[in-house]
Design a protein around this motif. Structure first.
Motif, PDB file in Angstrom:
ATOM      1  N   ASN A  69       0.681  -1.030  -0.096  1.00  0.00           N
ATOM      2  CA  ASN A  69      -0.047   0.033  -0.065  1.00  0.00           C
ATOM      3  C   ASN A  69       0.865   1.060  -0.100  1.00  0.00           C
ATOM      4  O   ASN A  69       0.418   2.478   0.500  1.00  0.00           O
ATOM      5  CB  ASN A  69      -0.850   0.132   1.142  1.00  0.00           C
ATOM      6  CG  ASN A  69      -2.159   1.005   1.138  1.00  0.00           C
ATOM      7  OD1 ASN A  69      -2.497   1.517   0.095  1.00  0.00           O
ATOM      8  ND2 ASN A  69      -2.466   1.644   2.247  1.00  0.00           N
ATOM      9  N   SER A  70       2.173   1.243  -0.507  1.00  0.00           N
ATOM     10  CA  SER A  70       2.852   2.453  -0.614  1.00  0.00           C
ATOM     11  C   SER A  70       2.813   3.207  -1.777  1.00  0.00           C
ATOM     12  O   SER A  70       2.668   2.486  -2.793  1.00  0.00           O
ATOM     13  CB  SER A  70       4.301   1.721  -0.396  1.00  0.00           C
ATOM     14  OG  SER A  70       5.230   3.007  -0.502  1.00  0.00           O
TER      15      SER A  70
ATOM     16  N   CYS B  70       5.292   5.656  -7.339  1.00  0.00           N
ATOM     17  CA  CYS B  70       4.884   4.557  -8.161  1.00  0.00           C
ATOM     18  C   CYS B  70       3.256   4.391  -8.199  1.00  0.00           C
ATOM     19  O   CYS B  70       2.885   3.763  -9.418  1.00  0.00           O
ATOM     20  CB  CYS B  70       5.251   2.975  -7.398  1.00  0.00           C
ATOM     21  SG  CYS B  70       7.155   2.969  -7.572  1.00  0.00           S
ATOM     22  N   ARG B  71       2.645   4.921  -7.207  1.00  0.00           N
ATOM     23  CA  ARG B  71       1.165   4.778  -7.041  1.00  0.00           C
ATOM     24  C   ARG B  71       0.492   6.086  -6.436  1.00  0.00           C
ATOM     25  O   ARG B  71       1.244   6.248  -5.396  1.00  0.00           O
ATOM     26  CB  ARG B  71       0.843   3.343  -6.352  1.00  0.00           C
ATOM     27  CG  ARG B  71       1.057   2.143  -7.095  1.00  0.00           C
ATOM     28  CD  ARG B  71       0.716   0.904  -6.280  1.00  0.00           C
ATOM     29  NE  ARG B  71       1.423   0.869  -5.161  1.00  0.00           N
ATOM     30  CZ  ARG B  71       1.778  -0.513  -4.639  1.00  0.00           C
ATOM     31  NH1 ARG B  71       1.037  -1.365  -5.050  1.00  0.00           N
ATOM     32  NH2 ARG B  71       2.788  -0.446  -3.732  1.00  0.00           N
ATOM     33  N   ASN B  72      -0.161   6.623  -6.931  1.00  0.00           N
ATOM     34  CA  ASN B  72      -0.925   7.578  -6.176  1.00  0.00           C
ATOM     35  C   ASN B  72      -2.090   7.428  -5.348  1.00  0.00           C
ATOM     36  O   ASN B  72      -2.761   6.353  -5.740  1.00  0.00           O
ATOM     37  CB  ASN B  72      -0.914   8.763  -7.268  1.00  0.00           C
ATOM     38  CG  ASN B  72      -1.042  10.240  -6.713  1.00  0.00           C
ATOM     39  OD1 ASN B  72      -0.881  10.457  -5.654  1.00  0.00           O
ATOM     40  ND2 ASN B  72      -1.143  11.172  -7.647  1.00  0.00           N
ATOM     41  N   GLY B  73      -2.478   8.271  -4.665  1.00  0.00           N
ATOM     42  CA  GLY B  73      -3.618   8.132  -3.951  1.00  0.00           C
ATOM     43  C   GLY B  73      -3.527   8.521  -2.286  1.00  0.00           C
ATOM     44  O   GLY B  73      -2.528   8.575  -1.856  1.00  0.00           O
ATOM     45  N   SER B  74      -4.559   9.017  -1.918  1.00  0.00           N
ATOM     46  CA  SER B  74      -4.524   9.523  -0.596  1.00  0.00           C
ATOM     47  C   SER B  74      -4.596   8.611   0.481  1.00  0.00           C
ATOM     48  O   SER B  74      -4.281   8.741   1.584  1.00  0.00           O
ATOM     49  CB  SER B  74      -5.770  10.822  -0.317  1.00  0.00           C
ATOM     50  OG  SER B  74      -7.009   9.921  -0.291  1.00  0.00           O
TER      51      SER B  74
END
Length: 110
Positions: free
Chosen positions: A25-26, A95-99
């Motif tokens: 979840n990083s 690598c991955r975006n998101g709050s």
């Protein structure tokens, strides 16, 4: 008593255990990031397991890296600076975006 094969510097093993929340979840870390980092250090993955709570890796020194400590592309010690010289840097890269993602990262830099 430890098994002699585990203590052999030419074929030694490295065990890495991280919380699965860090690896799954990083924003800045993925499974293949760990493989790239360890490969650049002269280690190859022998085992990987993901459980609901843990990510487990076993790496072994690559046969090509065990023949010579001074081989190009491997980590080397710089006695003048009293530091290790890395073959490649691994900065923090999105690598991955998101709050809802965490900020776990493994960073290697010279």
């Amino acid at each position: 008593c430890s098994h002699p094969r585990l203590l052999n510097p030419a074929t030694g093993l490295v065990f890495v255990v991280l919380p699965s929340a860090c690896t799954q979840n990083s924003r800045y870390f993925r499974y293949n990031t760990m493989a790239l980092i360890m490969r650049s250090l002269g280690l190859e993955q022998k085992y990987y397991k993901l459980t609901p709570k843990l990510s487990l890796w076993v790496f072994q020194r690559s046969p090509s890296s065990s023949s010579s400590v001074r081989a190009p592309g491997l980590i080397q010690y710089d006695p003048a600076r009293r530091r290790f010289k890395l073959p490649r840097e691994f900065p923090r890269k999105l690598c991955r975006n998101g709050s809802t993602r965490n900020n776990f990262a493994i960073i290697l830099r010279d």
